[in-house]
Structures are given as structure tokens and as C-alpha cells.
Design a protein around this motif. Structure first.
Motif, PDB file in Angstrom:
ATOM      1  N   LYS A   3       0.801  -1.229   0.000  1.00 12.73           N
ATOM      2  CA  LYS A   3       0.000   0.000   0.000  1.00 12.73           C
ATOM      3  C   LYS A   3       0.840   1.288   0.000  1.00 12.73           C
ATOM      4  CE  LYS A   3      -4.488   1.157   1.806  1.00 12.73           C
ATOM      5  NZ  LYS A   3      -5.350   1.132   2.971  1.00 12.73           N
ATOM      6  N   PRO A   4       1.861   1.398   0.923  1.00 12.45           N
ATOM      7  CA  PRO A   4       2.653   2.638   0.907  1.00 12.45           C
ATOM      8  C   PRO A   4       3.369   2.843  -0.434  1.00 12.45           C
ATOM      9  CG  PRO A   4       3.118   1.359   2.880  1.00 12.45           C
ATOM     10  CD  PRO A   4       2.270   0.492   1.993  1.00 12.45           C
ATOM     11  N   LEU A   5       3.801   1.741  -1.066  1.00  9.48           N
ATOM     12  CA  LEU A   5       4.513   1.870  -2.336  1.00  9.48           C
ATOM     13  C   LEU A   5       3.562   2.303  -3.450  1.00  9.48           C
ATOM     14  CD1 LEU A   5       7.368   1.579  -3.299  1.00  9.48           C
ATOM     15  CD2 LEU A   5       6.905  -0.798  -3.894  1.00  9.48           C
ATOM     16  N   ALA A   6       2.364   1.710  -3.450  1.00  8.73           N
ATOM     17  CA  ALA A   6       1.366   2.110  -4.454  1.00  8.73           C
ATOM     18  C   ALA A   6       1.015   3.578  -4.254  1.00  8.73           C
ATOM     19  CB  ALA A   6       0.122   1.243  -4.323  1.00  8.73           C
ATOM     20  N   ARG A   7       0.957   3.985  -2.998  1.00 12.45           N
ATOM     21  CA  ARG A   7       0.645   5.389  -2.716  1.00 12.45           C
ATOM     22  C   ARG A   7       1.788   6.295  -3.178  1.00 12.45           C
ATOM     23  NH1 ARG A   7      -0.527   8.519   2.948  1.00 12.45           N
ATOM     24  NH2 ARG A   7      -1.731  10.208   2.013  1.00 12.45           N
ATOM     25  N   THR A   8       3.030   5.853  -2.970  1.00  9.42           N
ATOM     26  CA  THR A   8       4.177   6.652  -3.429  1.00  9.42           C
ATOM     27  C   THR A   8       4.100   6.843  -4.940  1.00  9.42           C
ATOM     28  OG1 THR A   8       5.483   5.687  -1.650  1.00  9.42           O
ATOM     29  CG2 THR A   8       6.707   6.797  -3.401  1.00  9.42           C
ATOM     30  N   ALA A   9       3.788   5.760  -5.655  1.00  6.28           N
ATOM     31  CA  ALA A   9       3.674   5.848  -7.122  1.00  6.28           C
ATOM     32  C   ALA A   9       2.599   6.867  -7.490  1.00  6.28           C
ATOM     33  CB  ALA A   9       3.336   4.481  -7.696  1.00  6.28           C
ATOM     34  N   ARG A  10       1.470   6.796  -6.761  1.00  9.36           N
ATOM     35  CA  ARG A  10       0.362   7.722  -7.060  1.00  9.36           C
ATOM     36  C   ARG A  10       0.782   9.178  -6.784  1.00  9.36           C
ATOM     37  NH1 ARG A  10      -3.521   5.414  -4.011  1.00  9.36           N
ATOM     38  NH2 ARG A  10      -3.501   6.924  -2.328  1.00  9.36           N
ATOM     39  N   LEU A  11       1.497   9.394  -5.665  1.00 13.74           N
ATOM     40  CA  LEU A  11       1.924  10.751  -5.313  1.00 13.74           C
ATOM     41  C   LEU A  11       2.870  11.313  -6.370  1.00 13.74           C
ATOM     42  CD1 LEU A  11       2.618  10.152  -1.506  1.00 13.74           C
ATOM     43  CD2 LEU A  11       0.731  11.473  -2.451  1.00 13.74           C
ATOM     44  N   LEU A  12       3.787  10.465  -6.840  1.00 10.45           N
ATOM     45  CA  LEU A  12       4.747  10.923  -7.855  1.00 10.45           C
ATOM     46  C   LEU A  12       4.035  11.272  -9.164  1.00 10.45           C
ATOM     47  CD1 LEU A  12       7.638   8.349  -7.249  1.00 10.45           C
ATOM     48  CD2 LEU A  12       7.731  10.805  -6.761  1.00 10.45           C
ATOM     49  N   ASP A  13       2.949  10.525  -9.441  1.00 10.65           N
ATOM     50  CA  ASP A  13       2.223  10.755 -10.699  1.00 10.65           C
ATOM     51  C   ASP A  13       1.209  11.903 -10.584  1.00 10.65           C
ATOM     52  OD1 ASP A  13       3.674   8.701 -11.715  1.00 10.65           O
ATOM     53  OD2 ASP A  13       2.093   7.208 -11.573  1.00 10.65           O
ATOM     54  N   LEU A  14       0.769  12.154  -9.359  1.00  9.10           N
ATOM     55  CA  LEU A  14      -0.249  13.203  -9.152  1.00  9.10           C
ATOM     56  C   LEU A  14       0.258  14.589  -9.569  1.00  9.10           C
ATOM     57  CD1 LEU A  14      -2.001  12.577  -5.705  1.00  9.10           C
ATOM     58  CD2 LEU A  14      -3.146  13.299  -7.806  1.00  9.10           C
ATOM     59  N   ILE A  15       1.508  14.896  -9.186  1.00 10.07           N
ATOM     60  CA  ILE A  15       1.982  16.274  -9.377  1.00 10.07           C
ATOM     61  C   ILE A  15       2.045  16.658 -10.863  1.00 10.07           C
ATOM     62  CG2 ILE A  15       3.815  17.945  -8.800  1.00 10.07           C
ATOM     63  CD1 ILE A  15       4.377  15.833  -6.425  1.00 10.07           C
ATOM     64  N   PRO A  16       2.736  15.847 -11.706  1.00  4.12           N
ATOM     65  CA  PRO A  16       2.735  16.234 -13.140  1.00  4.12           C
ATOM     66  C   PRO A  16       1.342  16.182 -13.760  1.00  4.12           C
ATOM     67  CG  PRO A  16       3.913  14.151 -12.802  1.00  4.12           C
ATOM     68  CD  PRO A  16       3.623  14.704 -11.454  1.00  4.12           C
ATOM     69  N   PHE A  17       0.488  15.275 -13.257  1.00  5.56           N
ATOM     70  CA  PHE A  17      -0.864  15.212 -13.822  1.00  5.56           C
ATOM     71  C   PHE A  17      -1.638  16.501 -13.514  1.00  5.56           C
ATOM     72  CE2 PHE A  17      -5.332  14.152 -14.182  1.00  5.56           C
ATOM     73  CZ  PHE A  17      -5.353  13.472 -15.393  1.00  5.56           C
ATOM     74  N   ILE A  18      -1.527  16.964 -12.260  1.00  5.73           N
ATOM     75  CA  ILE A  18      -2.234  18.214 -11.906  1.00  5.73           C
ATOM     76  C   ILE A  18      -1.636  19.387 -12.698  1.00  5.73           C
ATOM     77  CG2 ILE A  18      -2.849  19.808 -10.023  1.00  5.73           C
ATOM     78  CD1 ILE A  18      -2.511  17.355  -8.112  1.00  5.73           C
ATOM     79  N   LEU A  19      -0.312  19.373 -12.819  1.00  6.98           N
ATOM     80  CA  LEU A  19       0.347  20.462 -13.572  1.00  6.98           C
ATOM     81  C   LEU A  19      -0.195  20.585 -14.989  1.00  6.98           C
ATOM     82  CD1 LEU A  19       4.188  20.360 -12.874  1.00  6.98           C
ATOM     83  CD2 LEU A  19       2.682  22.335 -12.657  1.00  6.98           C
ATOM     84  N   SER A  20      -0.512  19.440 -15.604  1.00 12.75           N
ATOM     85  CA  SER A  20      -1.033  19.506 -16.971  1.00 12.75           C
ATOM     86  C   SER A  20      -2.557  19.629 -16.989  1.00 12.75           C
ATOM     87  CB  SER A  20      -0.588  18.277 -17.761  1.00 12.75           C
ATOM     88  OG  SER A  20      -1.092  17.118 -17.145  1.00 12.75           O
ATOM     89  N   HIS A  21      -3.171  19.611 -15.816  1.00 16.69           N
ATOM     90  CA  HIS A  21      -4.631  19.785 -15.723  1.00 16.69           C
ATOM     91  C   HIS A  21      -4.929  20.770 -14.584  1.00 16.69           C
ATOM     92  CE1 HIS A  21      -4.113  15.882 -17.716  1.00 16.69           C
ATOM     93  NE2 HIS A  21      -5.298  16.074 -18.248  1.00 16.69           N
ATOM     94  N   GLN A  22      -4.273  21.927 -14.616  1.00 16.96           N
ATOM     95  CA  GLN A  22      -4.420  22.896 -13.509  1.00 16.96           C
ATOM     96  C   GLN A  22      -5.885  23.260 -13.300  1.00 16.96           C
ATOM     97  OE1 GLN A  22      -2.093  23.488 -11.471  1.00 16.96           O
ATOM     98  NE2 GLN A  22      -0.268  24.463 -12.323  1.00 16.96           N
ATOM     99  N   GLY A  23      -6.308  23.287 -12.021  1.00 16.65           N
ATOM    100  CA  GLY A  23      -7.684  23.637 -11.690  1.00 16.65           C
ATOM    101  C   GLY A  23      -8.639  22.446 -11.771  1.00 16.65           C
ATOM    102  N   ILE A  24      -8.094  21.249 -11.865  1.00 18.51           N
ATOM    103  CA  ILE A  24      -8.950  20.048 -11.942  1.00 18.51           C
ATOM    104  C   ILE A  24      -9.719  19.866 -10.626  1.00 18.51           C
ATOM    105  CG2 ILE A  24      -7.065  18.499 -11.200  1.00 18.51           C
ATOM    106  CD1 ILE A  24      -8.274  16.366 -13.095  1.00 18.51           C
ATOM    107  N   ALA A  25     -10.967  19.390 -10.740  1.00 20.48           N
ATOM    108  CA  ALA A  25     -11.777  19.173  -9.532  1.00 20.48           C
ATOM    109  C   ALA A  25     -11.262  17.935  -8.796  1.00 20.48           C
ATOM    110  CB  ALA A  25     -13.231  18.974  -9.929  1.00 20.48           C
ATOM    111  N   ILE A  26     -11.312  17.992  -7.462  1.00 20.42           N
ATOM    112  CA  ILE A  26     -10.823  16.860  -6.660  1.00 20.42           C
ATOM    113  C   ILE A  26     -11.593  15.591  -7.015  1.00 20.42           C
ATOM    114  CG2 ILE A  26     -10.838  15.951  -4.284  1.00 20.42           C
ATOM    115  CD1 ILE A  26      -9.864  18.714  -3.392  1.00 20.42           C
ATOM    116  N   ILE A  27     -12.885  15.747  -7.269  1.00 19.35           N
ATOM    117  CA  ILE A  27     -13.710  14.580  -7.599  1.00 19.35           C
ATOM    118  C   ILE A  27     -13.213  13.916  -8.909  1.00 19.35           C
ATOM    119  CG2 ILE A  27     -15.501  15.995  -8.767  1.00 19.35           C
ATOM    120  CD1 ILE A  27     -17.553  14.010  -7.632  1.00 19.35           C
ATOM    121  N   ASP A  28     -12.802  14.763  -9.871  1.00 16.53           N
ATOM    122  CA  ASP A  28     -12.291  14.207 -11.144  1.00 16.53           C
ATOM    123  C   ASP A  28     -10.923  13.554 -10.961  1.00 16.53           C
ATOM    124  OD1 ASP A  28     -14.542  15.036 -12.486  1.00 16.53           O
ATOM    125  OD2 ASP A  28     -13.679  16.981 -13.049  1.00 16.53           O
TER     126      ASP A  28
END
Lengths: 307, 315
Positions: A3-28
Motif C-alpha cells: 500500500k505505501p509503495l502504491a501510494r508513493t507511485a500515485r503521489l509521484l504521478d499526481l503532481i505532473p498530472f495536476i500540472l497539466s490539468h491545472q484547476g482540476i476538480a478533486i472529484i475528477d
């Protein structure tokens, strides 16, 4: 992956994803990453605490998500997406193989081929030639079918029923094209049967946009509607040459003894099984019911009389 | 309050990515948030963290700080090894990759396909949705072994499974999987049979349920010139042979679809088509039983007659 490793992968992927989708809704964002909103909020709170050594306000990742929408103000050095894993690359390379078997437009074919070459350069050299999807069967009418699915319009098809050796016409609403085993199948809503029906795409002989005046042929007796009434159990012995047929039967097999190579299957279409036994050229011998074995022999004798 | 493991791993990744030179463990313990406790505890923590990051596909470089001294090794992550390197990807190409990923919807790989797609969409390129809309079809794989066969092939891990031998008895095989291929919807595993020391092809549908991995990741190296297509006989160009048949009027619709009519008669039509797969042609002809007669080639006619004789005597 724990679980912590899967979460680390998600955290690393979250930042560039948000950067390319600035203002994205949390639900999305939660939907995109397949987690709950609560989990995404916990992730964002954790990212907020991460940064480069010194960990002053200048070195921390900075983002805002107070009003249900997320913006990254300072990604530090996590602004780029991680490289694709070997598994992800393999899946894309094979997916491009799949596309090339069916795209007819030469320029798109070339784009797919060039792209595949680029991806193969990113994977370990030997592995690049260790995966392959090949098929020389082009799906007839795939463009018509995909276009009807996009536009949610009905199609008129003529369909070859190989068991009955007859051609029927139907109005269908195409729902999904998929490959299962060695067949390309089309899941539809069939106006003739008034139920979902699956058709083998290779046996669709014509396919046109449906008009209001179209009438289903009444020559067809929809086999599946009569399924329960005509169900029959066949016991037979097979040899190695008929293994592909056994694999094709899959969930219809009730009992199988691989030592004696005797199997029992339940089928709803006796014509279908009789033709399959004939097609397997003596590699399948019906043990019961006796009249099925006699019917195969009788057909073989009539066929022989033609020579 | 102790820092969560995920937070420590992110901090470590960022610190190693920021490093211009290799940084020593002692420096990491001193500056990266999340390392605490005894020296031994921190040491163990760091070893696990390195393994975890490597399991995420992150390449951690290990190098000496001073080439003249046998010094404590240092660590760093090169940005070029970390980040997705698909520069100048066009919108049309991105859309095509999205379709490639969507092919695996509902299949064993949908999670990996989704994560690949997400990384691509993080590149900040707009999809060219008008040009490419959806996958031509989706692939559904109903095989309990398939995910393991695939991951072991990608990770170069030895596989142990049961497979029918010549007498159709299941026998255990230990295989180094070299590749996986699909041909006309059937999946094949190609690998080196350790006992036989030879490359063998296995039909995935015939591998008994319960396949296992038998070793560690990266247990073997693929031969440098390996190409899976060289091991699949079905991919070699088959001979093209013209076939002439007589088929009964209004019958044998499947055969008629692939043929041209060369002569009409009262009861029969004469058809011709080009075959490239003899066993399949025999099956198609026998399927229609008394409604078809083979005229040529002679070898095909003899095979069909022999099969009919075999079936006729069993009635």
C-alpha cells in the motif's frame, strides 16, 4: 505492490498530472486515479509536506486545493511524469500492433509504425522483439460499426449462420467490439430477438446504416431464444488433433477426462455440433447419443457418394 | 510525529533527483526528512527504500565520490533516467497511444494501461480526439495464468507450469519465458525449456491452471538476437494454392463468401478460391458435408475422401 509503495507511485504521478490539468476538480482527480476523494485529499495534504532538503517554504512543493479544485504552484523537481515501466511500454507496443492490424488509412498506419519504433527504443533492446500481436484477418465493416457506436445509430446487417448454412437480415444497435479467443465479436441490441445478441464479425456479410423502413427477415428462427428447449448433452472421444476444438468449447464442457480424452458437452444447437464433428475429420468420435453418431456417419456416406 | 513511509520515499526521490553529485548515506540521513532512530535502523530503512524505489522503476545510480579512494558509495537519480522521454510527441501520436492503451480495457492489463495513459496525458499535450476516437476493438483474455505469464516474461523470471505432452499427459515444465505473441486471437508463449535446453512454443490455452514463478526477477538474459516472429511457424508465408469445388445451389454460404463462381449448373455451382492453410480448408469443406465436392487439387480431394471414409465406418 504494497500500500505505501502504491501510494508513493500515485503521489509521484499526481503532481505532473495536476500540472497539466491545472484547476482540476478533486472529484475528477479521484476518479482518474481510481481512489476516493478522501484518499486524494490525504494525498494532497501529504504532498504539501514534501520538498527538498532544508524544507523551508521555498523548498516545499506548493499547491492549493481549498475550494474543491487543485492547482500546483511549485512542483519543485517533480514536474515531469515518470518514465513508462517495461510492462506499460509492452502494453502500448502491442496495442499499436493491434491498431495496425485494423487501421486502413495508410498515413495513420505509418504514424502507428513510427511510434512503435520510438517506444521500442525506450525498452530493453532484446525485449522489444519479444512481444507481438499479429492477425491477417481484417474486420469487414469495422469503420461502419465504430461510427454507429459513436453516433448511437442502428445498423442493418446480413449475417451468415454457419450452423444452418443460411443468411438472415437483422437490425442491430452495436454496443461493443471485442476479441475473445480466436473470434472478433460484436455485442449488440438485436431488434429481431429483442435482446442482447453477440455476432461473429467475420460472418457479417453486409452492414449499412439502418433506415426506418427496414424490416427484419422473418425467415430466421432465432436460435438462442429456443436454447433451453433444444439443449442436448453429447459425449465424445477426441485425439490431440482436436484439442483446439475442445479449447474453443470452453464453458460448454460439463465433464472431461484428459487421460481417456473423453468429454461431455452441453450444446443448444445439434446442427452446430454435428458440423463440428464432421469438420474435425474423424478426430472426434461421438459416444452418445447413438443417433448423433449415426447421423455423422450417414452424412459422411452421402458426401462420399458424390465422389 | 513520525513521517509516513510514502512521505519519506517522496523526499528521498526529490533529494536524489536534485543531487548534482553522488550523495553519501550519512548526508541523506542528515538532510532528508523521515530518517530517524539508531544508525542501524536508519541503515535498514534506507536499504528498503532503495529497493522500493527500484520496484517503481526508478533507477538509483550508485557511484564513488572520489575515484582515488575506496570511499563510501554515493547515490543519485538522473533526471534523464527518471522522466518520461517522449519529446515532441504530436497530438495525433498521443491520441494513437491512448487508443493503444484502451485496447486493453477489461483485460488483464487495464491498470497498467490506465497508468501508462495517465503518464502520457501528464505531458501536457492535447489529444487529437477528432482524428482517432476509439480502439478498433477491445481484447478480453479469460485465462487465469495470463497475467503471471506476461509479468514473468517482462521481468525475466523463470516459470513452472504443467503442459500436455505427446500422449496428452500433463508434465511439469520449467521455462525461461522469452516472449508472448498473439496470432489470430490465440496466445503463445515462447521460451527456453530448461530441461531440454531448447526454445519451445507453448499455446497459452493449454497451460494448466496454477502456473508459478520459480525464481527472482532478472534471472536470465534474452539472447540479443531474439525475435519472437522467427519461432512462430504460422507467421511464415504459406503457399497459395487454388482450390476448385462444386457446391450445391443455395448452400455453403461460408465457402461462397471467399470464392468466385466460375461455372453455374442446374444443381451445383463451380467455385474457386486460393487457400493458404490446408488443415483449415479441410475443416471448412467437411463442415458442409454432402453439399460440397472437391474437384482439385488432387491431394486435398484425397484428404477429404479419407476423412469421410473414416467417419462413415464409425456409424
Amino acid at each position: 505492490m504494497d500500500k505505501p509503495l502504491a501510494r508513493t507511485a500515485r503521489l509521484l504521478d499526481l503532481i505532473p498530472f495536476i500540472l497539466s490539468h491545472q484547476g482540476i476538480a478533486i472529484i475528477d482527480l479521484a476518479k482518474e486515479f481510481g481512489v476516493t476523494e478522501k484518499e486524494i485529499l490525504a494525498d494532497l495534504n501529504l504532498i504539501f509536506m514534501c520538498g527538498l532538503p532544508q524544507y523551508t517554504a521555498l523548498e516545499l512543493i506548493d499547491l492549493s486545493f481549498e475550494h474543491g479544485f487543485v492547482t500546483v504552484r511549485e512542483p519543485q523537481n517533480l514536474d515531469k511524469p515518470r518514465k513508462l515501466s517495461s510492462e506499460e511500454l509492452s502494453i502500448l507496443i502491442m496495442g499499436l500492433d493491434v491498431i495496425q492490424t485494423q487501421i486502413t488509412d495508410p498515413s495513420k498506419q505509418q504514424t502507428a509504425k513510427n511510434l512503435q519504433t520510438r517506444l521500442k527504443q525506450l525498452i530493453e533492446s532484446a525485449t522489444a522483439n519479444s512481444i507481438l500481436y499479429a492477425d491477417d484477418r481484417h474486420l469487414p465493416y469495422i469503420d461502419n460499426i465504430n461510427s454507429a457506436m459513436r453516433n448511437r445509430t442502428a445498423l442493418n446487417i446480413s449475417y451468415l449462420n454457419t450452423s444452418k448454412d443460411e443468411i438472415t437480415t437483422r437490425k442491430i444497435l452495436p454496443l461493443e467490439v471485442f476479441q475473445q479467443g480466436d473470434e472478433f465479436l460484436l455485442l449488440t441490441w438485436c431488434y429481431l430477438s429483442k435482446a442482447n445478441r453477440t455476432f461473429a464479425i467475420a460472418r457479417i456479410l453486409s452492414c449499412d446504416q439502418a433506415s426506418d423502413t427496414f424490416a427484419d427477415s422473418n425467415s430466421d428462427t432465432d436460435s438462442l431464444l429456443l436454447a433451453t428447449e433444444r439443449r442436448v448433452t453429447i459425449k465424445f472421444q477426441y485425439d490431440r488433433a482436436a484439442l483446439s476444438f475442445i479449447e474453443h468449447l470452453q464453458d460448454r464442457v460439463i465433464e472431461i477426462d484428459q487421460t481417456t480424452m473423453i468429454a461431455s458437452v452441453e450444446v443448444w444447437d445439434s446442427e452446430w455440433i454435428l458440423r463440428n464433428v464432421l469438420a474435425n475429420a474423424g478426430h472426434i468420435k461421438i459416444l452418445a447419443p447413438a443417433q448423433f453418431a449415426a447421423e455423422v456417419a450417414a452424412r459422411a456416406k452421402i458426401a462420399l457418394s458424390n465422389y | 510525529m513520525p513521517i509516513e513511509k510514502a512521505e519519506r520515499l517522496i523526499n528521498l526521490t526529490m533529494a536524489l533527483l536534485a543531487a548534482q553529485r553522488y550523495i553519501k548515506k550519512s548526508q541523506i540521513f542528515a538532510v532528508v526528512a523521515g530518517y530517524s532512530g539508531s544508525a542501524e535502523a536508519m541503515e535498514r530503512m534506507f536499504e528498503r527504500d532503495k529497493d522500493d524505489l527500484r520496484n517503481l522503476g526508478i533507477v538509483i545510480e550508485v557511484g564513488g565520490l572520489d575515484p582515488l579512494f575506496d570511499d563510501e558509495p554515493g547515490y543519485r537519480i538522473k533526471q534523464s533516467e527518471y522522466a518520461l522521454a517522449l519529446e515532441n510527441l504530436t497530438a495525433a501520436e498521443l491520441s494513437l497511444l491512448a487508443i493503444a492503451a484502451k485496447t486493453w480495457q477489461d483485460a488483464t492489463f487495464s491498470n497498467s494501461a490506465q497508468s501508462a495513459l495517465r503518464k502520457l496525458r501528464s505531458l501536457g499535450i492535447e489529444n487529437d480526439a477528432t482524428n482517432y476516437v476509439d480502439a478498433p476493438f477491445h481484447i478480453k483474455i479469460n485465462d487465469s495464468n495470463f497475467a503471471l505469464l506476461w509479468s514473468a516474461t517482462i521481468a525475466a523470471q523463470t516459470l513452472i507450469f504443467e503442459y500436455p505432452n505427446q500422449s496428452n499427459q500433463l508434465a511439469e515444465r520449467e521455462i525461461q519465458p522469452y516472449g508472448i505473441a498473439a496470432w489470430r486471437g490465440q496466445w503463445y508463449l515462447v521460451g527456453r525449456d530448461i530441461a531440454k535446453n531448447a526454445i519451445r512454443v507453448f499455446k497459452v490455452a493449454r497451460i494448466a491452471p496454477g502456473c508459478k514463478v520459480g525464481g527472482k526477477v532478472g534471472a536470465f538474459k534474452l539472447p540479443i538476437d531474439f525475435d519472437i516472429s522467427h519461432h512462430l511457424v504460422m507467421l511464415q508465408d504459406p503457399p497459395q494454392i487454388p482450390v476448385i469445388l462444386h457446391v450445391r445451389k443455395e448452400r455453403c454460404h461460408g465457402l461462397r463468401q471467399k470464392s468466385k463462381i466460375i461455372r453455374n449448373d442446374v444443381e451445383w455451382d463451380e467455385l474457386q478460391f486460393i487457400e493458404n492453410n490446408r488443415p483449415q480448408t479441410i475443416q471448412e469443406i467437411l463442415w458442409y458435408g454432402p453439399d460440397v465436392v472437391v474437384i482439385s487439387p488432387k491431394e486435398l480431394k484425397m484428404s477429404v475422401v479419407a476423412s469421410l471414409q473414416e467417419m462413415a465406418k464409425n456409424g
